[in-house]
Design an enzyme around this catalytic site. Structure first.
Site, PDB file in Angstrom:
ATOM      1  N   ASP A 183      23.440  -8.994  -2.428  1.00  0.00           N
ATOM      2  CA  ASP A 183      24.554  -9.791  -1.914  1.00  0.00           C
ATOM      3  C   ASP A 183      25.873  -9.325  -2.551  1.00  0.00           C
ATOM      4  O   ASP A 183      26.494 -10.050  -3.320  1.00  0.00           O
ATOM      5  CB  ASP A 183      24.274 -11.272  -2.241  1.00  0.00           C
ATOM      6  CG  ASP A 183      25.413 -12.195  -1.846  1.00  0.00           C
ATOM      7  OD1 ASP A 183      26.224 -11.791  -1.005  1.00  0.00           O
ATOM      8  OD2 ASP A 183      25.492 -13.298  -2.411  1.00  0.00           O
TER       9      ASP A 183
ATOM     10  N   HIS B 293      23.017  -9.606  -7.255  1.00  0.00           N
ATOM     11  CA  HIS B 293      24.418 -10.035  -7.394  1.00  0.00           C
ATOM     12  C   HIS B 293      24.429 -11.558  -7.485  1.00  0.00           C
ATOM     13  O   HIS B 293      24.890 -12.254  -6.584  1.00  0.00           O
ATOM     14  CB  HIS B 293      25.272  -9.575  -6.210  1.00  0.00           C
ATOM     15  CG  HIS B 293      25.338  -8.088  -6.041  1.00  0.00           C
ATOM     16  ND1 HIS B 293      24.296  -7.346  -5.534  1.00  0.00           N
ATOM     17  CD2 HIS B 293      26.339  -7.196  -6.310  1.00  0.00           C
ATOM     18  CE1 HIS B 293      24.650  -6.067  -5.492  1.00  0.00           C
ATOM     19  NE2 HIS B 293      25.869  -5.947  -5.956  1.00  0.00           N
TER      20      HIS B 293
ATOM     21  N   HIS C  17      22.116 -19.286   2.395  1.00  0.00           N
ATOM     22  CA  HIS C  17      21.211 -20.131   1.630  1.00  0.00           C
ATOM     23  C   HIS C  17      20.156 -20.794   2.512  1.00  0.00           C
ATOM     24  O   HIS C  17      19.016 -20.993   2.081  1.00  0.00           O
ATOM     25  CB  HIS C  17      22.013 -21.166   0.844  1.00  0.00           C
ATOM     26  CG  HIS C  17      22.836 -20.551  -0.241  1.00  0.00           C
ATOM     27  ND1 HIS C  17      24.047 -21.059  -0.653  1.00  0.00           N
ATOM     28  CD2 HIS C  17      22.617 -19.436  -0.999  1.00  0.00           C
ATOM     29  CE1 HIS C  17      24.531 -20.295  -1.621  1.00  0.00           C
ATOM     30  NE2 HIS C  17      23.691 -19.313  -1.833  1.00  0.00           N
TER      31      HIS C  17
ATOM     32  N   SER D 228      22.712 -18.795  -5.111  1.00  0.00           N
ATOM     33  CA  SER D 228      21.361 -18.336  -4.778  1.00  0.00           C
ATOM     34  C   SER D 228      20.381 -18.412  -5.954  1.00  0.00           C
ATOM     35  O   SER D 228      19.216 -18.767  -5.740  1.00  0.00           O
ATOM     36  CB  SER D 228      21.418 -16.913  -4.204  1.00  0.00           C
ATOM     37  OG  SER D 228      22.073 -16.031  -5.079  1.00  0.00           O
TER      38      SER D 228
END
Length: 284
Positions: free
Chosen positions: A166, A42, A19, A102
């Site tokens: 991800d 994802h 992040h 995210s």
């Protein structure tokens, strides 16, 4: 595979690295006036309660976010990261134990002119994303796999953008699928930024080096950042994680360097941890 739920791992050291890197990429995109597209393949649930049963079962945030929650150096280097977490605490029915995924970073750090597609193949995660973003005009939530996302959304109408990939890597085939997704993405959207997260697992399970080499063979500008908080075990566990950024934005390496240094100091075992920041394929 649909068994993986990120709530078990929310706020861990891998989330922190991912992040913080994401914030710096989004900063670079936002420094130009032209709008951009974000595609999160994802996306997960979007928000995670660190006091929930999922999170308390593993308590992984204790070795990640909770170690740097009050870190003044990181607050100066990447204020966006802490601003988004503060915004998560202000969401309806949220508490100070809330940690953003995210998609929430992407939404909070984008502009109304930017477009965000958040995708997940898990029905429960999809429903969570719908609930969070149901009143946002520039966020679209989709229920589909990574390969279908790449095929459906690239090239984007806005010719600047980020594709975040991800996967959980529960199945070792996901490593090859990830490289294939990036290849197909580049064929459709050559100038896009592709950010790929990967775990560093125990030696008998680890495929991170093969992934890095396969990505390097794509012969595109490539930056790697990796943080291992402990020694690599022989048979089980995750000791670290990394990000591979294809077509990395200008100044990303310089901005990441002090961040990685601080994470190494605060999260890593002083004798067995390690940190890496390297341009694997330089820009021409």
């Amino acid at each position: 595979m649909l068994s993986y739920r990120h709530g078990f791992h929310a706020g861990n050291h891998a989330d922190v690295l991912k992040h913080l890197t994401l914030c710096l990429i989004l900063r670079a995109l936002g420094e130009k006036d032209k709008p951009y597209t974000i595609i999160d393949t994802h996306a997960g649930a979007g928000l995670y309660d660190l006091s929930s049963g999922f999170a308390r079962k593993t308590n992984e945030a204790q070795s990640g976010y909770l170690k740097i929650a009050d870190n003044e150096r990181l607050k100066a280097l990447v204020p966006e990261y802490f601003e988004v977490i503060a915004a998560a605490h202000k969401m309806p029915n949220a508490a100070r134990s809330m940690y953003p995924g995210s998609p929430f970073f992407e939404y909070q750090l984008s502009r109304p002119s930017d477009t965000i597609f958040v995708n997940d193949a898990h029905p429960a995660e999809y429903e969570s994303l719908l609930n969070i973003f149901k009143r946002t005009r520039n966020v679209r939530v989709e229920l589909r796999t990574c390969d279908k996302t790449i095929a459906a959304l690239l090239p984007p109408l806005k010719k600047r953008g980020l594709i975040l990939i991800d996967p959980p890597y529960e199945d070792e085939r996901e490593y090859c699928q990830t490289v294939d997704a990036v290849k197909k993405g580049l064929a459709r959207f050559e100038q896009g930024i592709y950010a790929i997260w990967y775990p560093v697992l125990a030696r008998m399970q680890d495929h991170s080096r093969n992934l890095v080499q396969a990505m390097r063979r794509l012969n595109r500008p490539l930056l790697q950042v990796e943080l291992c908080v402990s020694a690599q075990a022989e048979d089980y566990g995750m000791c670290g994680s990394g990000m591979l950024v294809v077509n990395y934005p200008y100044q990303l390496e310089a901005r990441l360097e002090p961040v990685v240094d601080e994470l190494y100091q605060k999260l890593c075992d002083p004798t067995e941890g390690s940190a890496k920041l390297e341009i694997l394929n330089a820009k021409e």
